[in-house]
Design an enzyme around this catalytic site. Sequence first.
Site, mmCIF file in Angstrom:
data_model
loop_
_atom_site.group_PDB
_atom_site.id
_atom_site.type_symbol
_atom_site.label_atom_id
_atom_site.label_comp_id
_atom_site.label_asym_id
_atom_site.label_seq_id
_atom_site.Cartn_x
_atom_site.Cartn_y
_atom_site.Cartn_z
ATOM 1 N N LYS A 1 49.036 41.210 37.325
ATOM 2 C CA LYS A 1 48.957 39.952 36.576
ATOM 3 C C LYS A 1 48.195 40.192 35.280
ATOM 4 C CE LYS A 1 50.840 37.583 39.915
ATOM 5 N NZ LYS A 1 52.171 37.038 39.792
ATOM 6 N N SER B 1 46.112 38.324 33.931
ATOM 7 C CA SER B 1 44.740 37.857 34.126
ATOM 8 C C SER B 1 43.856 38.922 34.782
ATOM 9 C CB SER B 1 44.743 36.620 35.017
ATOM 10 O OG SER B 1 45.187 36.978 36.332
ATOM 11 N N ARG B 2 44.472 40.009 35.234
ATOM 12 C CA ARG B 2 43.806 41.085 35.999
ATOM 13 C C ARG B 2 43.485 40.644 37.429
ATOM 14 N NH1 ARG B 2 44.863 45.747 34.386
ATOM 15 N NH2 ARG B 2 43.034 46.562 35.388
ATOM 16 N N LEU B 3 43.906 39.440 37.822
ATOM 17 C CA LEU B 3 43.743 38.976 39.191
ATOM 18 C C LEU B 3 45.003 39.386 39.971
ATOM 19 C CD1 LEU B 3 42.211 35.436 38.573
ATOM 20 C CD2 LEU B 3 41.021 37.546 39.216
#
Length: 191
Positions: free
Chosen positions: A167, A169-171
């Site tokens: 993702k 968002s790095r999530l």
Amino acid sequence: MNPITLFEQWFSEEKSQNNRKLSNACCLSTVGLDGYPNARFVSLKEIVEDSFVVTGSLSSRKGREIENHKKAALTFWWTSSERQVRIQGDVTKISQALAKTYFEQRNRDSKIVAATFTQGEEIQSISQLKEQFEAQKTELENREIKLPENWSGISIQPIRIEFMEFKNSRLHERILYQHVENRWKSTLLQP
């Protein structure tokens, strides 16, 4: 969801987004004869009875390593869908009949290479390799190329399959499936 079904879904989605055949490419990792991990890229042939099948020379380093330690891992990275799948499992050799089927699906040059060379052995020069290949190609021109004795495949029965969807968002979304007591147990993991 069954992780094999999820894998097949992701695999299908990647193939539809990526018109190249690289979707089948995966990194096969084994325990080296010296105890160090060893990895190389191979091509997934198919999933048979919930096991992942790859083929090649069993007298090669990977073949000897698998014979010595019947465990392996596969890692898929799919650029188009930005997904990764990691599989760990137990290895068994595929049947001779199935190996023959896969070998017959190979293009002629691949068959000649498999029948002529001992994968991973030292050579003196690239030109010598090419000359030997061309000589074999001429010699075998109108003949059937039979399945070499050292050529077969392995089936990896997974005990763990981890899916990760990247993702912005790095999530990143990660889910781990573990085969425990004849059923799949899933766990969500932090990115």
